[in-house]
Design an enzyme around this catalytic site. Structure first.
Site, PDB file in Angstrom:
ATOM      1  N   ALA A 285       0.831  -1.211   0.000  1.00  0.00           N
ATOM      2  CA  ALA A 285       0.000   0.000   0.000  1.00  0.00           C
ATOM      3  C   ALA A 285       0.856   1.247   0.000  1.00  0.00           C
ATOM      4  CB  ALA A 285      -0.887   0.000   1.230  1.00  0.00           C
TER       5      ALA A 285
ATOM      6  N   GLY B 257       0.992  -5.654   1.437  1.00  0.00           N
ATOM      7  CA  GLY B 257      -0.221  -6.079   0.750  1.00  0.00           C
ATOM      8  C   GLY B 257       0.091  -6.842  -0.532  1.00  0.00           C
TER       9      GLY B 257
ATOM     10  N   GLU C 181       0.637 -10.311   0.438  1.00  0.00           N
ATOM     11  CA  GLU C 181      -0.639 -10.908   0.880  1.00  0.00           C
ATOM     12  C   GLU C 181      -1.472 -11.331  -0.333  1.00  0.00           C
ATOM     13  OE1 GLU C 181      -1.495  -7.612   3.637  1.00  0.00           O
ATOM     14  OE2 GLU C 181      -1.821  -9.158   5.142  1.00  0.00           O
TER      15      GLU C 181
ATOM     16  N   GLU D  40       5.149  -4.566   7.383  1.00  0.00           N
ATOM     17  CA  GLU D  40       4.200  -3.685   8.089  1.00  0.00           C
ATOM     18  C   GLU D  40       4.687  -3.325   9.479  1.00  0.00           C
ATOM     19  OE1 GLU D  40       3.425  -6.151   6.128  1.00  0.00           O
ATOM     20  OE2 GLU D  40       1.552  -5.787   5.046  1.00  0.00           O
TER      21      GLU D  40
HETATM   22  C1  LIG Z   1      -0.099  -7.123  -7.900  1.00  0.00           C
HETATM   23  C2  LIG Z   1      -0.463  -7.081  -6.497  1.00  0.00           C
HETATM   24  C3  LIG Z   1      -1.452  -6.017  -6.064  1.00  0.00           C
HETATM   25  C4  LIG Z   1      -1.274  -5.709  -4.651  1.00  0.00           C
HETATM   26  C5  LIG Z   1      -2.232  -4.702  -4.127  1.00  0.00           C
HETATM   27  C6  LIG Z   1      -1.705  -4.206  -2.825  1.00  0.00           C
HETATM   28  C7  LIG Z   1      -2.667  -3.284  -2.194  1.00  0.00           C
HETATM   29  C8  LIG Z   1      -2.217  -2.969  -0.783  1.00  0.00           C
HETATM   30  C9  LIG Z   1      -3.353  -2.906   0.148  1.00  0.00           C
HETATM   31  C10 LIG Z   1      -3.213  -2.994   1.445  1.00  0.00           C
HETATM   32  C11 LIG Z   1      -1.941  -3.281   2.059  1.00  0.00           C
HETATM   33  C12 LIG Z   1      -1.612  -2.917   3.280  1.00  0.00           C
HETATM   34  C13 LIG Z   1      -0.304  -3.202   3.886  1.00  0.00           C
HETATM   35  C14 LIG Z   1       0.908  -2.632   3.205  1.00  0.00           C
HETATM   36  O1  LIG Z   1       1.170  -2.956   2.106  1.00  0.00           O
HETATM   37  S1  LIG Z   1       1.889  -1.559   4.090  1.00  0.00           S
HETATM   38  C15 LIG Z   1       3.188  -1.158   2.998  1.00  0.00           C
HETATM   39  C16 LIG Z   1       4.189  -2.215   3.032  1.00  0.00           C
HETATM   40  N1  LIG Z   1       5.268  -1.880   2.164  1.00  0.00           N
HETATM   41  C17 LIG Z   1       6.380  -1.305   2.598  1.00  0.00           C
HETATM   42  O2  LIG Z   1       6.559  -1.054   3.753  1.00  0.00           O
HETATM   43  C18 LIG Z   1       7.405  -1.025   1.553  1.00  0.00           C
HETATM   44  C19 LIG Z   1       8.176   0.217   1.861  1.00  0.00           C
HETATM   45  N2  LIG Z   1       9.107   0.508   0.806  1.00  0.00           N
HETATM   46  C20 LIG Z   1      10.333  -0.037   0.753  1.00  0.00           C
HETATM   47  O3  LIG Z   1      10.701  -0.879   1.519  1.00  0.00           O
HETATM   48  C21 LIG Z   1      11.238   0.479  -0.310  1.00  0.00           C
HETATM   49  O4  LIG Z   1      10.802   1.743  -0.691  1.00  0.00           O
HETATM   50  C22 LIG Z   1      11.316  -0.443  -1.549  1.00  0.00           C
HETATM   51  C23 LIG Z   1       9.940  -0.738  -2.107  1.00  0.00           C
HETATM   52  C24 LIG Z   1      12.018  -1.744  -1.185  1.00  0.00           C
HETATM   53  C25 LIG Z   1      12.128   0.289  -2.655  1.00  0.00           C
HETATM   54  O5  LIG Z   1      13.372   0.693  -2.116  1.00  0.00           O
HETATM   55  P1  LIG Z   1      14.341   1.673  -2.938  1.00  0.00           P
HETATM   56  O6  LIG Z   1      14.485   1.165  -4.305  1.00  0.00           O
HETATM   57  O7  LIG Z   1      15.558   1.869  -2.100  1.00  0.00           O
HETATM   58  O8  LIG Z   1      13.552   3.034  -3.076  1.00  0.00           O
HETATM   59  P2  LIG Z   1      13.097   4.039  -1.949  1.00  0.00           P
HETATM   60  O9  LIG Z   1      12.894   3.377  -0.661  1.00  0.00           O
HETATM   61  O10 LIG Z   1      13.969   5.251  -1.978  1.00  0.00           O
HETATM   62  O11 LIG Z   1      11.637   4.436  -2.495  1.00  0.00           O
HETATM   63  C26 LIG Z   1      11.482   5.178  -3.697  1.00  0.00           C
HETATM   64  C27 LIG Z   1      10.339   6.146  -3.527  1.00  0.00           C
HETATM   65  O12 LIG Z   1       9.142   5.405  -3.299  1.00  0.00           O
HETATM   66  C28 LIG Z   1       8.526   5.822  -2.077  1.00  0.00           C
HETATM   67  N3  LIG Z   1       7.882   4.620  -1.501  1.00  0.00           N
HETATM   68  C29 LIG Z   1       8.388   3.393  -1.406  1.00  0.00           C
HETATM   69  N4  LIG Z   1       7.507   2.551  -0.889  1.00  0.00           N
HETATM   70  C30 LIG Z   1       6.397   3.256  -0.645  1.00  0.00           C
HETATM   71  C31 LIG Z   1       5.133   2.944  -0.114  1.00  0.00           C
HETATM   72  N5  LIG Z   1       4.788   1.695   0.250  1.00  0.00           N
HETATM   73  N6  LIG Z   1       4.223   3.944  -0.015  1.00  0.00           N
HETATM   74  C32 LIG Z   1       4.512   5.207  -0.397  1.00  0.00           C
HETATM   75  N7  LIG Z   1       5.702   5.567  -0.937  1.00  0.00           N
HETATM   76  C33 LIG Z   1       6.632   4.602  -1.035  1.00  0.00           C
HETATM   77  C34 LIG Z   1       9.656   6.364  -1.247  1.00  0.00           C
HETATM   78  O13 LIG Z   1       9.177   7.253  -0.290  1.00  0.00           O
HETATM   79  C35 LIG Z   1      10.507   7.026  -2.313  1.00  0.00           C
HETATM   80  O14 LIG Z   1       9.891   8.219  -2.672  1.00  0.00           O
HETATM   81  P3  LIG Z   1      10.466   9.610  -2.204  1.00  0.00           P
HETATM   82  O15 LIG Z   1      11.923   9.599  -2.487  1.00  0.00           O
HETATM   83  O16 LIG Z   1       9.673  10.595  -2.923  1.00  0.00           O
HETATM   84  O17 LIG Z   1      10.174   9.652  -0.706  1.00  0.00           O
END
Ligand SMILES: CCCCCCCC/C=C\C=C\CC(=O)SCCNC(=O)CCNC(=O)[C@H](O)C(C)(C)COP(=O)(O)OP(=O)(O)OC[C@H]1O[C@@H](n2cnc3c(N)ncnc32)[C@H](O)[C@@H]1OP(=O)(O)O
Length: 721
Positions: free
Chosen positions: A61, A101, A104, A124
C-alpha cells in the site's frame, strides 16, 4: 491494468497490477476485483496469472494513505479471499518486490513463481502495523510458525532463494518470470485447488508449540521495549495457531485497529519518509568520483576496521594503510575476521564478498600508495595535532582531485583542513561504531568544503548503503552536540539524589536500548575524560583554584572525572557506573560502591539528597537534548528536524516508534516542552542547556507550529544546506 487469462494452451489476457508506490491503490484493488470476477465468469478463461508492471510485483500500500483508516489493508482482505476462492488456478509472477499487501495478494494465489532476484516480506511491523489482509493467518499455514513469526515480527525482506527453501514460492526462475508463471498455470489447469487454498490448511504442528510460542513471546517483548507492533504481530500469529482461520482473521483486524490508533504507526511512517527526504538531499554539484571510488582507509583501529569492512562489502576497492607493520598486521587480522563473518552471512545470496583479491583490498604501510586513490578516509586517534600532520601529508601525496575525509566525532573540520593546500576537498565523515553495522554517516562540511565534495561524500554513503546526513561544522556536530546535554543532565541527577540504574531504567523504559550510564560504560569513560582534559575542563590544565562544581561560570559535575581517576573506565576495566563480572564483561550490576561514593560526594559538597521521580528524569534528559536540537536548527547546522531525527534513529538508538527527538517534541507539544524547560531552568539557573532556545520560544509564540512548517520560521539557512 491488463487482464490476460490463460486458456488451455494459449495466453490471451493477463491481469497486470502495478502497485509500486501508487497512490491509486484503491483503484488497483477495484481493478483486481473486477478482473477476477470477469475471469471467473468467463468460461473461456482457464487460469489467471497476476503480475506487476516494469519488473515489480508490488511494494504494498501507499504508506501515505494510512492516515485515512478506510483505505487500509482490511479492504484488501476480501480481495485476497476472492483470489483464493477462484475456481480457476491463480498464479502470482513475482518480480522485483512483493511486500506487504503485495505479498498478501501472492499468498491468496494458488501458486507463486518468483524471479531469482525478487525479494519478499511483510514489512508492516516496520511502519508500526501488522499485515492486515489475512497475511498473519496465511503465512504460518504456508511456511510454518517459526519462519512466519520471524518474517512478520521483524519485517525483513527475504531473497527468492530463501523464499523457495521456506516453501513461500513454488519455483524460482532466472529468465522470464511471467512466461514461467504462465507455463505453470497451463500445467495445473484441472488440478484440484483445495490443497492450494491456504485458508483451508491447518497451521503445521510443532512438537512443542506452546513452549516455542512462550519463548518467542519473551524474545519479542524483550526486543520491543515499548514498541507495540512486534508484540501485536506475535499475538496475531499466535491466534493462527489457536483459532480457525475466520476467527484468526477477526483477531488480526482487531489488533490492526489497535496499532492504527496507537500513535506509534504515525511515528514510524514519519521516520520512513524522513529517511528518504534526507537521502534526496542534494547539492547543486555532481559527485566527482561517483561509484568508482578507490578508497584508502588510514588507521586500522576499531573504527578503521569497520570502515574498511563496509567499503569492501560495498564492493569499493580499498587500500588500507597503517603507520607500522605491527599495527597493520593486527588491523588486517581483525578486518579479515569481520569479512569472513560478513561473507558467511551472505552465503546463499546473489552477491559474494571479494576480499582475497589484492585489486579489491590491499594492506600497506606505504603512504605513497595513496597517490592514485579517489578518496581517503582517515580514521586515526581523535587528536587534532595528529590529524593535522596526516592531512598535511595527504595533501602532498594524493592526486589533485582526491577527496580527503576525516572520521571524527567532534573535531573542527576547518582546523584540520587548514593543514592542507586543498581545504575545499576536506570533509568530515563521522562513522558510528561498529562502522560495518551502524547505518548512520554524519557528513560535515567545513567553511571551504566545495559542493562537489559534499556530493561525493553523499554518493559514498549511498554506495556504502549508509544513511548520509549532511550537517555543518560545530563542536560535536549534530548527534554528539545533542547528546552532551542529555548525558550532562543524567550526571546532574546523580548529584541530586538519583542512581545510575534508576536513570537508565527510565530511559530504557522510554525505549532506548541502553540508558546513558550503561552507554558510557560501554563506550569507555576515558574517552570523555580525554576530551574534557583537552578542553581544559579537568586534569593538569585546569587553572588552580577552580571550583569543583563550576567551570567558566556554569555548573559542572566532576563525577565522571573522579571515576576515571579511580581507574573506573567502564566495561573494559570491569568497573564504571556499574560493576561487571570481569574486565571486558558485559553484565552490568548496580554497584554498592557507587552508591556509597555518591552519598559521600553529596555530603562533601553539601548537596541535599532528594527523591527524583521518573518524569523529571525523563524530561530533563530528553528536553535538554531536544532544546539543543532547536538551537542547531536555528544556527543552520542542519537542514531540518527530519535530519536530526534520522541521525538519532540511526546512530543513537532513539526508539523508532517515537519517531526521533524532534518528532517526539512535536507529539508532546512544544508549549509543554517549553514550559518544562522554563521550570527546570529556573530551578537550575547555572545550567545554560536548560534555558529554552529562542527558536523553540518562537515556534510556541506562533501557535505551536507543526513540524513540517518549523523551518519556514527561520530567516537564515546555511548557503550550503
Ligand atoms: C499485484 C499485487 C497487487 C497488490 C495490491 C496491494 C494493495 C495494498 C493494500 C493494502 C496493504 C496494506 C499493507 C501494506 O502494504 S503496508 C506497505 C508495506 N510496504 C512497505 O513497507 C514497503 C516500503 N518501501 C520499501 O521498503 C522500499 O521503498 C522499496 C519498495 C524496497 C524500494 O526501495 P528503494 O528502491 O531503495 O527506493 P526508496 O525506498 O527510496 O523508495 C522510492 C520512492 O518510493 C517511495 N515509496 C516506497 N515505498 C512506498 C510505499 N509503500 N508507499 C509510499 N511511498 C513509497 C519512497 O518514499 C521514495 O519516494 P520519495 O523519495 O519521494 O520519498
Amino acid at each position: 491494468r491488463h487482464l490476460y487469462t490463460c486458456t488451455q494452451n494459449s495466453l490471451s489476457l493477463i491481469i497486470s497490477v502495478f502497485v509500486y508506490i501508487s497512490t491509486f491503490y484503491q483503484a488497483v484493488l477495484q481493478a483486481l476485483e473486477d478482473g477476477l470476477k470477469k475471469a471467473d465468469a468467463d468460461p473461456s478463461v482457464k487460469a489467471v496469472m497476476i503480475c506487476g508492471e516494469n519488473g515489480k510485483f508490488s511494494a504494498g500500500a501507499d504508506i501515505r494513505g494510512f492516515s485515512s483508516p478506510k483505505t487500509l489493508g482490511v479492504a484488501l482482505g476480501p480481495i485476497v479471499s476472492l483470489i483464493e476462492s477462484s475456481e480457476k488456478p491463480v498464479v502470482a509472477a513475482i518480480e522485483g518486490v512483493a511486500l506487504g499487501g503485495g505479498l498478501e495478494v501472492a499468498l491468496g494465489c494458488h501458486y507463486r513463481v518468483a524471479h531469482a532476484k525478487a525479494r519478499m516480506g511483510l514489512p508492516e511491523v516496520t511502519i508500526g502495523l501488522l499485515p492486515g489482509a489475512e497475511g498473519t493467518q496465511r503465512l504460518p499455514r504456508l511456511i510454518g510458525v517459526p519462519a512466519a513469526l520471524d518474517m512478520i515480527t521483524t519485517g525483513k525482506h527475504i531473497p527468492a532463494t530463501e523464499a523457495l527453501k521456506l516453501g513461500l514460492v513454488d519455483e524460482i526462475v532466472e529468465e522470464n518470470t511471467i512466461e514461467a508463471a504462465i507455463r505453470l498455470a497451463n500445467k495445473v489447469i484441472g488440478q484440484p485447488l483445495g490443497p492450494r487454498r491456504l485458508s483451508l490448511k491447518p497451521v503445521p504442528k510443532l512438537p512443542n508449540m506452546e513452549a516455542f510460542l512462550q519463548e518467542a513471546q519473551v524474545k519479542v517483548k524483550r526486543q520491543a521495549r515499548g514498541f507495540l507492533a512486534p508484540e501485536l504481530c506475535f499475538q496475531a500469529v499466535q491466534a493462527a495457531t489457536q483459532r480457525p482461520f475466520a476467527e484468526g482473521v477477526r483477531r488480526e483486524r482487531e489488533l490492526f485497529q489497535v496499532l492504527l490508533s496507537s500513535g506509534q504507526a504515525q511515528a514510524l511512517q514519519y521516520a520512513f519518509f524522513a529517511e528518504r527526504a534526507v537521502h534526496r538531499w542534494a547539492t547543486p554539484a555532481q559527485p566527482t568520483a561517483a561509484s568508482t571510488f578507490t578508497v584508502a582507509g588510514q588507521g586500522l583501529g576499531t573504527m578503521g576496521q569497520g570502515i574498511v569492512t563496509s567499503l569492501v562489502k560495498a564492493n569499493i576497492p580499498v587500500v588500507a594503510l597503517e603507520q607500522n607493520l605491527e599495527y597493520l598486521n593486527k588491523g588486517r587480522k581483525a578486518v579479515m575476521v569481520l569479512l569472513e563473518r560478513e561473507a558467511k552471512k551472505m552465503e546463499g545470496g546473489a552477491q559474494k564478498l571479494d576480499f582475497h583479491n589484492p585489486a579489491r583490498l590491499q594492506f600497506t604501510v606505504d603512504f605513497n600508495l595513496l597517490h592514485d586513490v579517489d578518496l581517503v578516509i582517515e580514521a586515526v586517534f581523535e587528536n587534532m595535532a595528529l590529524k593535522k600532520e596526516i592531512f598535511h601529508k595527504l595533501s602532498n601525496i594524493c592526486k589533485p582531485g582526491a577527496l580527503l575525509c576525516t572520521n571524527t566525532s567532534a573535531l573542527d573540520i576547518d582546523e584540520i583542513a587548514s593543514a592542507t593546500s586543498r581545504p575545499q576537498q576536506v570533509i568530515g565523515t563521522h562513522f558510528f561504531s561498529p562502522a560495518h553495522v551502524m547505518r548512520l554517516l554524519e557528513i560535515i562540511y567545513g567553511r571551504h568544503t566545495s559542493p562537489s565534495a559534499i556530493a561525493t561524500a553523499m554518493q559514498l554513503a549511498k554506495d556504502m548503503k549508509k544513511v548520509g546526513v549532511v550537517v555543518g561544522n560545530c563542536f560535536g556536530f549534530v548527534g554528539n552536540r545533542m547528546m552532551f546535554p542529555y548525558v550532562e543532565q543524567a550526571v546532574f541527577l546523580l548529584e541530586e539524589g538519583s542512581r545510575p540504574e534508576a536513570v537508565d531504567q527510565v530511559l530504557e523504559d522510554f525505549g532506548f536500548k541502553i540508558g546513558p550510564f550503561r552507554m558510557s560504560d560501554l563506550a569507555g569513560l576515558d574517552v570523555g575524560w580525554r576530551s574534557r582534559k583537552g578542553q581544559g575542563l579537568t586534569g593538569p590544565s585546569l587553572p588552580a583554584g577552580s571550583s569543583a562544581r563550576q567551570r567558566r561560570g556554569q555548573r559542572y559535575s566532576p563525577l565522571p572525572d573522579l571515576l576515571c581517576e579511580r581507574g573506573r573506565f567502564g566495561q573494559k576495566t570491569g568497573k564504571g557506573w556499574y560493576q561487571y563480572e570481569r574486565a571486558g564483561g558485559r553484565t552490568a550490576t548496580p554497584d554498592p560502591w557507587i552508591h556509597g561514593f555518591l552519598s559521600q560526594y553529596r555530603d562533601t559538597h553539601r548537596i541535599e539528597t532528594r527523591y527524583i521521580d521518573q518524569e523529571e528524569i525523563l524530561e530533563r534528559c530528553l528536553f535538554s537534548l531536544i532544546n539543543e536540537g532547536f538551537a542547531i536548527l536555528a544556527e543552520g547546522i542542519a537542514s531540518g528536524p527530519e535530519h536530526l531525527d534520522v541521525i538519532y534513529l540511526n546512530g543513537y538508538g532513539w526508539p523508532k516508534h517515537r519517531g526521533g527527538p524532534m518528532f517526539y517534541a512535536s507529539t508532546v507539544g512544544l508549549p509543554r516542552v517549553l514550559a518544562k524547560l522554563q521550570k527546570y531552568s529556573e530551578a537550575h539557573p547555572d545550567v545554560p542547556k536548560l534555558r529554552p532556545s529562542a527558536f523553540l520560544k518562537k515556534l510556541v509564540a506562533v501557535g505551536n507550529a507543526p513540524l513540517k512548517e518549523w523551518m519556514s520560521y527561520l530567516s537564515r539557512q546555511s548557503p550550503k544546506l
